[in-house]
Enzyme design. Structure first.
Site, PDB file in Angstrom:
ATOM      1  N   THR A  79       7.966 -26.920  10.871  1.00 26.61           N
ATOM      2  CA  THR A  79       8.106 -28.220  10.207  1.00 26.61           C
ATOM      3  C   THR A  79       7.011 -28.369   9.148  1.00 26.61           C
ATOM      4  O   THR A  79       7.278 -28.716   7.990  1.00 26.61           O
ATOM      5  CB  THR A  79       8.004 -29.366  11.236  1.00 26.61           C
ATOM      6  OG1 THR A  79       9.052 -29.198  12.189  1.00 26.61           O
ATOM      7  CG2 THR A  79       8.115 -30.720  10.581  1.00 26.61           C
ATOM      8  N   ASN A 158      20.188 -23.374  12.579  1.00 27.43           N
ATOM      9  CA  ASN A 158      19.790 -23.588  13.980  1.00 27.43           C
ATOM     10  C   ASN A 158      20.907 -24.123  14.867  1.00 27.43           C
ATOM     11  O   ASN A 158      20.862 -23.968  16.070  1.00 27.43           O
ATOM     12  CB  ASN A 158      18.591 -24.541  14.043  1.00 27.43           C
ATOM     13  CG  ASN A 158      18.776 -25.757  13.179  1.00 27.43           C
ATOM     14  OD1 ASN A 158      18.923 -25.644  11.958  1.00 27.43           O
ATOM     15  ND2 ASN A 158      18.785 -26.922  13.781  1.00 27.43           N
ATOM     16  N   SER A 206       7.984 -19.984  12.817  1.00 26.86           N
ATOM     17  CA  SER A 206       7.560 -20.756  13.988  1.00 26.86           C
ATOM     18  C   SER A 206       7.362 -19.791  15.146  1.00 26.86           C
ATOM     19  O   SER A 206       8.106 -18.818  15.270  1.00 26.86           O
ATOM     20  CB  SER A 206       8.657 -21.774  14.340  1.00 26.86           C
ATOM     21  OG  SER A 206       8.295 -22.495  15.478  1.00 26.86           O
ATOM     22  N   ALA A 207       6.386 -20.061  16.010  1.00 26.69           N
ATOM     23  CA  ALA A 207       6.152 -19.151  17.139  1.00 26.69           C
ATOM     24  C   ALA A 207       7.102 -19.415  18.298  1.00 26.69           C
ATOM     25  O   ALA A 207       7.549 -18.484  18.968  1.00 26.69           O
ATOM     26  CB  ALA A 207       4.700 -19.289  17.623  1.00 26.69           C
ATOM     27  N   HIS A 208       7.438 -20.699  18.519  1.00 26.24           N
ATOM     28  CA  HIS A 208       8.117 -21.017  19.793  1.00 26.24           C
ATOM     29  C   HIS A 208       9.614 -20.733  19.820  1.00 26.24           C
ATOM     30  O   HIS A 208      10.271 -20.989  20.818  1.00 26.24           O
ATOM     31  CB  HIS A 208       7.833 -22.476  20.196  1.00 26.24           C
ATOM     32  CG  HIS A 208       8.581 -23.515  19.438  1.00 26.24           C
ATOM     33  ND1 HIS A 208       9.714 -24.101  19.933  1.00 26.24           N
ATOM     34  CD2 HIS A 208       8.364 -24.082  18.236  1.00 26.24           C
ATOM     35  CE1 HIS A 208      10.158 -25.004  19.059  1.00 26.24           C
ATOM     36  NE2 HIS A 208       9.343 -25.012  18.020  1.00 26.24           N
ATOM     37  N   THR A 246      -9.456 -26.606  11.872  1.00 27.21           N
ATOM     38  CA  THR A 246      -9.942 -25.508  12.716  1.00 27.21           C
ATOM     39  C   THR A 246      -8.768 -24.726  13.282  1.00 27.21           C
ATOM     40  O   THR A 246      -7.819 -25.316  13.822  1.00 27.21           O
ATOM     41  CB  THR A 246     -10.789 -26.075  13.870  1.00 27.21           C
ATOM     42  OG1 THR A 246     -11.888 -26.780  13.288  1.00 27.21           O
ATOM     43  CG2 THR A 246     -11.302 -24.978  14.777  1.00 27.21           C
ATOM     44  N   CYS A 339      16.518 -32.261  18.094  1.00 22.63           N
ATOM     45  CA  CYS A 339      15.877 -33.448  17.536  1.00 22.63           C
ATOM     46  C   CYS A 339      16.855 -34.620  17.489  1.00 22.63           C
ATOM     47  O   CYS A 339      16.457 -35.758  17.399  1.00 22.63           O
ATOM     48  CB  CYS A 339      15.379 -33.182  16.120  1.00 22.63           C
ATOM     49  SG  CYS A 339      14.607 -31.595  15.943  1.00 22.63           S
TER      50      CYS A 339
HETATM   51  C1  LIG Z   1      15.588 -23.886  11.345  1.00 24.00           C
HETATM   52  C2  LIG Z   1      14.420 -24.633  11.887  1.00 24.00           C
HETATM   53  N1  LIG Z   1      13.455 -25.038  11.065  1.00 24.00           N
HETATM   54  C3  LIG Z   1      12.381 -25.700  11.497  1.00 24.00           C
HETATM   55  C4  LIG Z   1      12.222 -26.011  12.826  1.00 24.00           C
HETATM   56  C5  LIG Z   1      10.991 -26.748  13.268  1.00 24.00           C
HETATM   57  O1  LIG Z   1      10.100 -25.826  13.824  1.00 24.00           O
HETATM   58  P1  LIG Z   1       8.774 -26.308  14.589  1.00 24.00           P
HETATM   59  O2  LIG Z   1       9.245 -26.803  15.916  1.00 24.00           O
HETATM   60  O3  LIG Z   1       7.952 -25.066  14.685  1.00 24.00           O
HETATM   61  O4  LIG Z   1       8.133 -27.352  13.770  1.00 24.00           O
HETATM   62  C6  LIG Z   1      13.212 -25.603  13.737  1.00 24.00           C
HETATM   63  C7  LIG Z   1      13.094 -25.961  15.167  1.00 24.00           C
HETATM   64  O5  LIG Z   1      13.817 -26.792  15.686  1.00 24.00           O
HETATM   65  C8  LIG Z   1      14.334 -24.898  13.255  1.00 24.00           C
HETATM   66  O6  LIG Z   1      15.300 -24.508  14.074  1.00 24.00           O
END
Ligand SMILES: Cc1ncc(COP(=O)(O)O)c(C=O)c1O
Length: 400
Positions: A79, A158, A206-208, A246, A339
């Protein structure tokens, strides 16, 4: 086959569990007997050592996308990376033009950021994808203008799993002298990424979504030719002035390890997930009125890769998605983007590819991952069959 423990987690596109090997690495940088020092501390060895950990992770993330480590800027997630790419680039390159091109089915991190830019006086063209969830290069070409500074189109959607041809789209942006950003949060580990071959200027990570921790990500910012990005977060001038704050050593080391594991296990993970997807699709064949919103390979060309194998967005005709979600409480899935799960509005992504409203409201996103088992798929299928037929059967007549 043993019954899997419940609930069965089929929401890997929302987030993945941290791989135990990643968690083990992260634990080395927290407590007093460990390397907890501030990686920006220049006055002692513990700071330098922590900095080395950061730099190793930077290399691991850079290697995973074919970048130079100096092109990786740590952020709190995709994000923030999307915000930095869009706002940071547009503000820093006003003399290039005020026009941005993106699509209606980007993640909210891009959609809402583009809206914020519109309020700031920038102009945005919103491309509408085809039913396959993709933007075609010719479509982009038609939207390009002399004052287009940036094109932002995601690598993998996504909600649908659809794959954009980012190399072809980047080439169109460059024909017009614009820069190209891609949100690759869902693409890492699912499709090959190489910022040089694909000519990407900015890439959000993104890591997660890749078995790393939540709360950490990165923006790839190309160095040659230099892509200029204005900082959004000001402070100590970290990350070459692009993002102050940091650095969280444990989070960043975790992201580095997760991306290194992703590279080592790329084929193995994808073979496993493709097998699961095929099993799930075969199992759904017995349920009537099921449609895939995810573009699947056509019967004529089975090898054609139109979507990543870990995301399957499915419509159950005549069944309300929210009711299905409630009734299917032993299967953790999503009605679209996580979301938006609190809202009963149909997914803007499904509407964006032309799915009728009723069918969009009947849709669920199933997503699989490294730790999903065949037993979980079979059990989830059994629950889906049972629940869908229960919701479809007419209510019983009250007894006289
Ligand atoms: C395509 C996409 N972009 C951005 C994000 C946001 O990532 P983060 O949770 O690392 O902010 C997501 C996660 O839902 C995503 O699927």
């Amino acid at each position: 086959m043993t019954t899997p423990s419940l609930p069965i987690y089929l929401d890997y596109a929302a987030t993945t569990p941290v791989d135990a090997r990643v968690a083990e690495v992260m634990q080395r940088y927290l407590t007093v007997d460990q390397l907890f020092a501030n990686p920006a501390s220049r006055s002692h060895m513990l700071g330098w050592q922590a900095e080395q950990v950061i730099e190793q992770a930077r290399r691991q993330v850079a290697d995973a996308i074919g970048a130079d480590p100096r092109e990786i800027v740590w952020t709190s997630g995709a994000t923030e990376a999307d915000n930095l790419a869009l706002i940071g680039f547009m503000r820093a390159n006003r003399e290039r033009g005020l026009h941005l091109v993106t699509s209606t089915i980007e993640h909210k991190a891009v959609v809402d950021t583009a809206h914020a830019l519109e309020k700031e006086g920038f102009e945005v063209t919103w491309l509408t994808p085809g039913q396959d969830g993709c933007i075609q290069p010719d479509q982009l070409r038609a939207a390009m203008r002399d004052d287009t500074a940036l094109v932002s189109l995601m690598a993998v959607n996504n909600e649908l799993g659809s794959i954009n041809d980012i190399a072809a789209l980047a080439a169109v942006a460059h024909e017009f002298g614009a820069a190209f950003h891609t949100d690759a949060a869902q693409a890492v580990g699912r499709i090959p990424l190489d910022v040089v071959a694909q000519q990407i200027d900015l890439m959000s990570l993104s890591a997660h979504k890749t078995y790393g921790p939540k709360g950490v990500g990165a923006l790839y910012v190309k160095r040659h030719p230099d892509i200029r990005v204005e900082a959004l977060i000001h402070g100590g001038g970290h990350e070459r002035g692009m993002r102050s704050g940091t650095l969280p050593t444990h989070q960043i080391a975790g992201m580095g390890e997760a991306f290194a594991l992703m590279q080592q296990q790329y084929d193995e993970d994808n073979a496993h997930i493709t097998r699961l997807q095929q099993r799930f699709l075969r199992g759904l064949e017995g349920v009537e009125g099921v449609f895939s919103n995810t573009p699947l390979a056509s019967a004529e060309n089975r090898t054609e890769k139109r979507a990543v194998p870990n995301i399957l967005n499915v419509a159950f005709e005549g069944v309300d998605g929210e009711s299905l979600l409630m009734a299917l409480r032993d299967v953790a899935v999503s009605t679209g983007s996580a979301c938006n799960s609190a809202s009963v509005d149909p997914s803007y992504v499904l509407l964006g590819i032309g799915t009728p409203r009723a069918l969009a409201l009947s849709s669920l996103r199933f997503s699989f991952g490294r730790f999903t088992t065949e037993a979980e798929i079979d059990h989830a299928l059994m629950l889906i069959h049972h629940t869908v037929s229960g919701l479809r059967s007419p209510p019983r007549q009250a007894a006289d």
